[in-house]
Design an enzyme around this catalytic site. Structure first.
Site, short mmCIF file in Angstrom:
data_model
loop_
_atom_site.label_atom_id
_atom_site.label_comp_id
_atom_site.label_asym_id
_atom_site.label_seq_id
_atom_site.Cartn_x
_atom_site.Cartn_y
_atom_site.Cartn_z
N HIS A 68 12.67 4.16 39.69
CA HIS A 68 12.29 4.49 38.31
C HIS A 68 13.15 3.68 37.35
O HIS A 68 14.36 3.53 37.56
CB HIS A 68 12.46 5.98 38.02
CG HIS A 68 11.67 6.86 38.94
ND1 HIS A 68 12.20 7.40 40.09
CD2 HIS A 68 10.38 7.28 38.87
CE1 HIS A 68 11.27 8.12 40.70
NE2 HIS A 68 10.16 8.08 39.98
N ASP A 117 17.08 1.68 41.41
CA ASP A 117 16.31 2.91 41.52
C ASP A 117 14.83 2.57 41.30
O ASP A 117 14.50 1.65 40.54
CB ASP A 117 16.77 3.91 40.46
CG ASP A 117 16.21 5.30 40.65
OD1 ASP A 117 16.94 6.17 41.15
OD2 ASP A 117 15.03 5.52 40.29
N HIS A 127 18.30 8.13 33.30
CA HIS A 127 17.24 8.43 32.34
C HIS A 127 17.79 9.05 31.05
O HIS A 127 17.05 9.17 30.07
CB HIS A 127 16.21 9.38 32.94
CG HIS A 127 15.42 8.78 34.07
ND1 HIS A 127 14.78 7.57 33.97
CD2 HIS A 127 15.19 9.24 35.33
CE1 HIS A 127 14.18 7.29 35.11
NE2 HIS A 127 14.42 8.29 35.96
N ASP A 184 15.20 5.81 45.96
CA ASP A 184 13.86 6.37 46.00
C ASP A 184 12.77 5.30 46.11
O ASP A 184 11.59 5.62 46.08
CB ASP A 184 13.60 7.30 44.82
CG ASP A 184 14.18 6.80 43.51
OD1 ASP A 184 14.69 5.67 43.47
OD2 ASP A 184 14.13 7.55 42.52
#
Length: 283
Positions: free
Chosen positions: A138, A136, A99, A220
């Site tokens: 996200h 991931d 991120h 995740d």
């Protein structure tokens, strides 16, 4: 980290070559981040207590040191794989990094370790085309931001959408059509995840023909994870890893470097890492 290490203590992983991650100089982060941003993060490191960057992201007295070891470990893995000292490598480090944009820390991430590893492969070993594949749950907005205008790097991502950070639509393709997003909906599950990987990610990856594949390995999306709802099984991560290794065998001499990103169910994380490393070991 204790959950990951415990999973890899199983006897079936006894053949793994293990090493401690060396510590990088903060200036190494300047491979992808502006010097002023790096200096700001270094200066923000607290001697006690916490420094809050945003609602999700803070620094403790140990954060900077940990990040520098994550950078050093990721680049050391690139060195080992590019020199042929090992077929592939898994970098079990925290915090995550995908991120972190060029000049913004966010989403638990201070520096973008995977992006730095990509640039290290290019600078130190002359890699002309590197693929960064991110599963991931996200979207890796930071990695996309860093490589948006770079024709030498392909960034590909499967992720839940809508979900933090709100980026990752199929129309986000980069200046040179080297960004490939395959967003998934909550509760899509294993079958749709695999279909998206087969239909959107793998063909583009084959066409790009990378010299090296770097994986942003977030776990995740596992069904036990509390932060999202794609509902994957650990077997899905093993499957995706094997498919990426097949592409690496065709184009990159088998060279794969995997770097840990998210994963917030300790049980789901441990089981998924075990499946991922099993696949990297050719099982």
């Amino acid at each position: 980290m204790q959950a990951v290490e415990s999973a890899l203590e199983n006897e079936r992983f006894s053949a793994l070559v293990r090493c401690h991650a060396p510590k990088a100089e903060a200036s190494v982060a300047e491979l992808v981040h502006p010097a002023a941003f790096v200096e700001t993060i270094v200066a923000a490191s607290p001697s006690e207590g916490f420094f809050q960057i945003d609602g999700d992201t803070l620094m403790s007295p140990g954060s900077l040191n940990t990040c520098l070891h994550a950078i050093g470990g990721s680049n050391h893995a690139v060195d080992a794989v590019m020199k042929g000292e090992c077929a592939n490598a898994f970098v079990a480090m925290r915090p995550p990094g995908h991120h972190a944009e060029r000049d913004r820390a966010m989403g638990f991430c201070l520096f973008n370790h995977a992006a730095i590893a990509v640039r290290h492969a290019q600078k130190a070993f002359g890699a002309t085309r590197v693929a960064l594949v991110d599963f991931d749950v996200h979207h890796g907005n930071g990695s996309q931001d860093i490589f948006w205008a770079d024709r030498t790097v392909m960034y590909a991502s499967t992720h839940q959408m809508p979900l933090f950070p709100g980026t990752g639509g199929t129309g986000e393709r980069g200046d040179h059509d080297t960004i490939v997003n395959a967003p998934l909906k909550a509760f899509d599950g294993s079958e749709i995840f695999r279909e998206a990987f087969e239909a959107r990610i793998l063909p583009r990856l084959d066409a790009f023909a990378p010299d090296l594949i770097v994986i942003s390995a977030g776990f995740d999306a596992h069904k036990l994870d509390p932060l999202a709802n794609i509902q994957l099984e650990e077997a899905d991560f093993g499957w995706a890893t094997r498919r990426l290794m097949e592409v690496a065998d065709r184009h990159a001499g088998g060279r794969v470097v995997s770097i840990l990103e998210g994963g917030y169910s300790l049980d789901g994380l441990a089981r998924s890492v075990a499946a991922h490393v099993d696949a990297l070991m050719g099982r």
